[in-house]
Scaffold this motif. Structure first.
Motif, short mmCIF file in Angstrom:
data_model
loop_
_atom_site.label_atom_id
_atom_site.label_comp_id
_atom_site.label_asym_id
_atom_site.label_seq_id
_atom_site.Cartn_x
_atom_site.Cartn_y
_atom_site.Cartn_z
N ILE A 19 0.84 -1.20 0.00
CA ILE A 19 0.00 0.00 0.00
C ILE A 19 0.87 1.26 0.00
CG2 ILE A 19 -1.65 1.34 1.38
CD1 ILE A 19 -2.85 -1.34 2.30
N VAL A 20 1.97 1.22 0.79
CA VAL A 20 2.88 2.35 0.83
C VAL A 20 3.55 2.55 -0.53
CG1 VAL A 20 4.94 3.32 1.92
CG2 VAL A 20 3.28 2.06 3.30
N VAL A 21 3.99 1.43 -1.16
CA VAL A 21 4.60 1.51 -2.49
C VAL A 21 3.62 2.08 -3.50
CG1 VAL A 21 5.53 0.15 -4.42
CG2 VAL A 21 6.24 -0.36 -2.08
N TRP A 22 2.38 1.67 -3.40
CA TRP A 22 1.32 2.18 -4.27
C TRP A 22 1.24 3.70 -4.17
CZ3 TRP A 22 -4.60 1.65 -3.13
CH2 TRP A 22 -5.33 1.96 -4.29
N GLY A 23 1.43 4.20 -2.95
CA GLY A 23 1.35 5.65 -2.74
C GLY A 23 2.59 6.40 -3.15
N VAL A 24 3.78 5.94 -2.73
CA VAL A 24 5.01 6.69 -2.98
C VAL A 24 5.62 6.35 -4.34
CG1 VAL A 24 5.49 6.83 -0.52
CG2 VAL A 24 6.53 4.99 -1.87
N GLY A 25 5.25 5.21 -4.92
CA GLY A 25 5.76 4.84 -6.23
C GLY A 25 6.98 3.95 -6.18
N LYS A 26 7.19 3.21 -7.24
CA LYS A 26 8.36 2.35 -7.38
C LYS A 26 9.25 2.91 -8.49
CE LYS A 26 9.73 -2.39 -8.63
NZ LYS A 26 10.53 -2.01 -9.80
N PRO A 27 10.55 3.13 -8.23
CA PRO A 27 11.44 3.68 -9.26
C PRO A 27 11.59 2.72 -10.44
CG PRO A 27 12.44 3.82 -7.08
CD PRO A 27 11.24 2.93 -6.95
N ASN A 28 11.64 3.28 -11.61
CA ASN A 28 11.83 2.49 -12.82
C ASN A 28 12.69 3.30 -13.77
OD1 ASN A 28 11.66 0.59 -14.83
ND2 ASN A 28 9.70 1.31 -15.60
N ASN A 29 13.93 2.80 -14.02
CA ASN A 29 14.80 3.50 -14.95
C ASN A 29 14.91 2.78 -16.29
OD1 ASN A 29 16.26 1.33 -14.05
ND2 ASN A 29 18.01 2.50 -13.31
N LEU A 30 14.03 1.84 -16.52
CA LEU A 30 13.86 1.15 -17.80
C LEU A 30 15.02 0.23 -18.18
CD1 LEU A 30 12.36 4.04 -19.96
CD2 LEU A 30 11.15 2.30 -18.63
N GLU A 31 16.08 0.16 -17.37
CA GLU A 31 17.17 -0.75 -17.69
C GLU A 31 16.68 -2.19 -17.56
OE1 GLU A 31 20.61 0.08 -15.39
OE2 GLU A 31 20.97 2.01 -16.34
N CYS B 111 29.57 3.19 -15.62
CA CYS B 111 28.55 3.83 -16.46
C CYS B 111 27.24 3.85 -15.70
CB CYS B 111 28.38 3.08 -17.79
SG CYS B 111 29.62 3.51 -19.03
N GLN B 112 26.54 4.97 -15.78
CA GLN B 112 25.33 5.16 -14.99
C GLN B 112 24.10 4.54 -15.63
OE1 GLN B 112 25.04 9.40 -14.70
NE2 GLN B 112 26.78 9.60 -13.32
N GLY B 113 24.16 4.20 -16.90
CA GLY B 113 22.96 3.72 -17.57
C GLY B 113 21.99 4.86 -17.79
N ASP B 114 20.71 4.53 -17.79
CA ASP B 114 19.67 5.54 -18.00
C ASP B 114 19.42 6.26 -16.69
OD1 ASP B 114 17.48 7.07 -18.63
OD2 ASP B 114 16.44 5.48 -19.72
N THR B 115 19.77 7.53 -16.62
CA THR B 115 19.63 8.29 -15.38
C THR B 115 18.25 8.91 -15.21
OG1 THR B 115 20.54 10.24 -16.49
CG2 THR B 115 22.09 8.83 -15.31
N ASN B 116 17.38 8.75 -16.21
CA ASN B 116 16.02 9.30 -16.10
C ASN B 116 15.12 8.29 -15.39
OD1 ASN B 116 16.60 11.69 -17.57
ND2 ASN B 116 16.49 10.52 -19.49
N VAL B 117 14.99 8.45 -14.08
CA VAL B 117 14.19 7.54 -13.27
C VAL B 117 12.76 8.05 -13.19
CG1 VAL B 117 13.90 6.53 -10.98
CG2 VAL B 117 16.19 6.85 -11.92
N ASP C 37 21.08 3.62 -2.74
CA ASP C 37 20.53 4.28 -3.93
C ASP C 37 19.80 5.56 -3.54
OD1 ASP C 37 18.15 4.55 -6.06
OD2 ASP C 37 19.80 3.46 -6.99
N GLU C 38 19.78 6.52 -4.48
CA GLU C 38 19.06 7.77 -4.21
C GLU C 38 17.59 7.52 -3.95
OE1 GLU C 38 19.69 10.58 -7.31
OE2 GLU C 38 21.84 10.80 -6.94
N GLN C 39 17.03 6.51 -4.62
CA GLN C 39 15.63 6.14 -4.42
C GLN C 39 15.55 4.92 -3.49
OE1 GLN C 39 12.94 7.69 -5.59
NE2 GLN C 39 13.96 9.18 -6.90
N GLY C 40 16.53 4.82 -2.58
CA GLY C 40 16.67 3.62 -1.76
C GLY C 40 15.44 3.23 -0.98
N PHE C 41 14.78 4.19 -0.32
CA PHE C 41 13.66 3.82 0.54
C PHE C 41 12.51 3.24 -0.27
CE2 PHE C 41 11.83 7.81 -0.79
CZ PHE C 41 10.46 7.69 -0.58
#
Length: 474
Positions: free
Chosen positions: A121-133, A320-326, A379-383
């Motif tokens: 439920i918390v993930v649903w609210g705050v969102g899950k990071p996705n950088n498409l890699e 290499c950072q990969g796709d940085t657009n999260v 990670d910056e989006q660690g939590f």
């Protein structure tokens, strides 16, 4: 400051891990109190007590080893093999009905599952990071001499089907059955049919003969692979001092889009280009660089670093950072629970598949879980990533504990059902032999898995700190 940073991350890992185990044990505790069972002790952590106090006939304990906890239930004495010794024997206490035992045993997985729902439920609210890699089926790199390369696949191809199964992503980040990697490692035939498209045109079916990389006795056996990598941007994250890349003026954040005029789809192509100069004439490689709105070429010659000794030639691009657009997406709690349950069920199917290569050696234990949490917290989006992984972990904990093995909650449920059918408990002596035997097997299995988990972590840490050192420019 760096030491404090790592200490803080370690404390976060301990906190989340103990929360998950503590909630599971709290389920057993509350159910036992509700059903009127004798509860001797409710312990958080193991080892010599740092604090203990008896309240209402229950001894509450804080141990000295910050790892998990247990509930001592003498009327379910078979639980003591894993969850702590009891002081009273079941013979001295009133008998407990099979239904009460089932309720107490089931409460642990139920609480784990409930915690998974709460996290979801918390993930649903705050969102899950996705950088498409790894979230597409585009091939980023193919070893020309490897199985896929020999079968005709090339970087940039789009894979649509593997071993007769449609695929939606490259890495098993969600539904395992939808990923290219999972379908490769779980295939059993002598070759793997791969359907793919190139430049929008469907190509003839490729029949790839998989291989296994050699491993040492102390390493996990490798699974099937075809020597390909997923597509990701080659955005420079770090450069070695005095390296060819530094001398050429490359900067962090530069994107490498082509080598010698050929588009690349993965940083592996850069590593491969450097490695190919090991036993070949030293020829510069033309890098096409994208920096902001500019695009330009730079010529680089791979050289051997002075450290580590014997290292292959390198351009000095460390990371290499990969796709940085999260981006964030908000999967519903139901989708998260279904995905998590699907992962563990797919794993068990592969584990018991005829001719399959996935065995118990490939499973992960507490060390691996700690390593994953440790990595995610950095990670910056660690939590957000930690919350998502906690959904998966709690669902897995609930389902695994329901397996009908004597040392697990499912085993207690099974024994209670047998008792209900026979209308008398299983022989104490027989039960003791079964419980102790399975407890010994479980402990041995945990040590076995921890051995490989620890080795993987150490080797990974060494590799991460093995950045090349180049000689200063003359």
């Amino acid at each position: 400051m760096t030491i404090l940073h790592y200490i803080f991350i370690a404390l976060e890992v301990i906190l989340i891990f103990n929360l998950i185990i503590g909630v599971h044990e709290l389920g057993h505790f509350l159910a036992a109190r509700w059903r009127g069972l004798k509860v001797e002790r409710f312990a958080i952590w193991f080892g010599k007590p740092l604090w203990k106090k008896k309240i209402g006939g229950v001894e509450y304990v804080l141990g000295s080893v910050p790892f998990g906890g247990y509930v001592s239930l003498p009327q379910m004495a078979s639980m003591e093999a894993i969850e702590g010794k009891v002081e009273e024997t079941a013979e001295k206490l009133p008998n407990v009905s099979p239904l009460d035992k089932i309720i107490v045993a089931f409460a642990g997985p139920l609480f784990s599952f409930s915690l998974a729902i709460l996290f979801a439920i918390v993930v649903w609210g705050v969102g899950k990071p996705n950088n498409l890699e790894g979230d597409s089926t585009q091939v980023g790199w193919v070893d020309p001499a490897g199985p896929a390369g020999q079968a005709g696949l090339r970087a940039g191809d789009i894979i649509t089907e593997v071993d007769g199964h449609p695929v939606k992503n490259f890495l098993p980040t969600g539904d395992l059955s939808d990923s290219i990697k999972w379908r490769i490692i779980t295939s059993t035939g002598p070759n793997i049919p791969i359907k793919y498209a190139r430049d929008g045109k469907e190509m003839p079916m490729a029949y790839v003969v998989p291989t296994n990389l050699p491993t040492k006795w102390y390493e996990r056996k490798s699974l099937r692979q075809v020597s390909i990598a997923f597509a990701e941007k080659s955005v420079i994250g770090d450069l070695a001092s005095n390296s060819p890349a530094t001398a050429a003026g490359l900067q962090n954040g530069d994107e490498i889009v082509a080598l010698n005029g050929t588009n690349i789809y993965s940083p592996v192509a850069i590593e491969y280009a450097a490695a190919m100069t090991t036993n070949a004439p030293k020829v510069p490689v033309t890098f096409t660089i994208k920096r902001g709105n500019q695009q330009f070429d730079k010529s680089l010659l791979a050289v051997r670093p002075i450290l580590p000794t014997g290292a292959d030639p390198s351009f000095g691009i460390i990371d290499c950072q990969g796709d940085t657009n999260v981006s964030l997406y908000h999967p519903s709690p139901l989708d998260q629970i279904q995905t998590s349950a699907g992962q563990i069920l797919s794993t068990f199917q592969a584990l018991f598949a005829p001719k399959g290569q996935i065995g118990v050696q490939q499973l992960g234990g507490a060390v691996m879980i700690g390593r994953v949490y440790y990595t995610l917290f950095q990670d910056e989006q660690g939590f957000r990533r930690v919350l998502w992984f906690s959904v998966i972990l709690n669902v897995n904990l609930a389902l695994i504990n329901l397996l009908p093995l004597p040392v697990l909650d499912g085993g207690h449920i099974m024994l209670s059902l047998i008792e209900a059918v026979r209308r008398r408990p299983v022989s104490v002596r027989l039960l003791s032999v079964i419980q102790n035997g399975f407890a010994a097997l479980l402990i041995a299995f945990m040590i076995y898995i921890a051995f490989f988990d620890t080795g993987d972590w150490i080797r990974s840490a060494r590799a991460d700190h093995g950045a090349p050192v180049f000689a200063p420019a003359k």
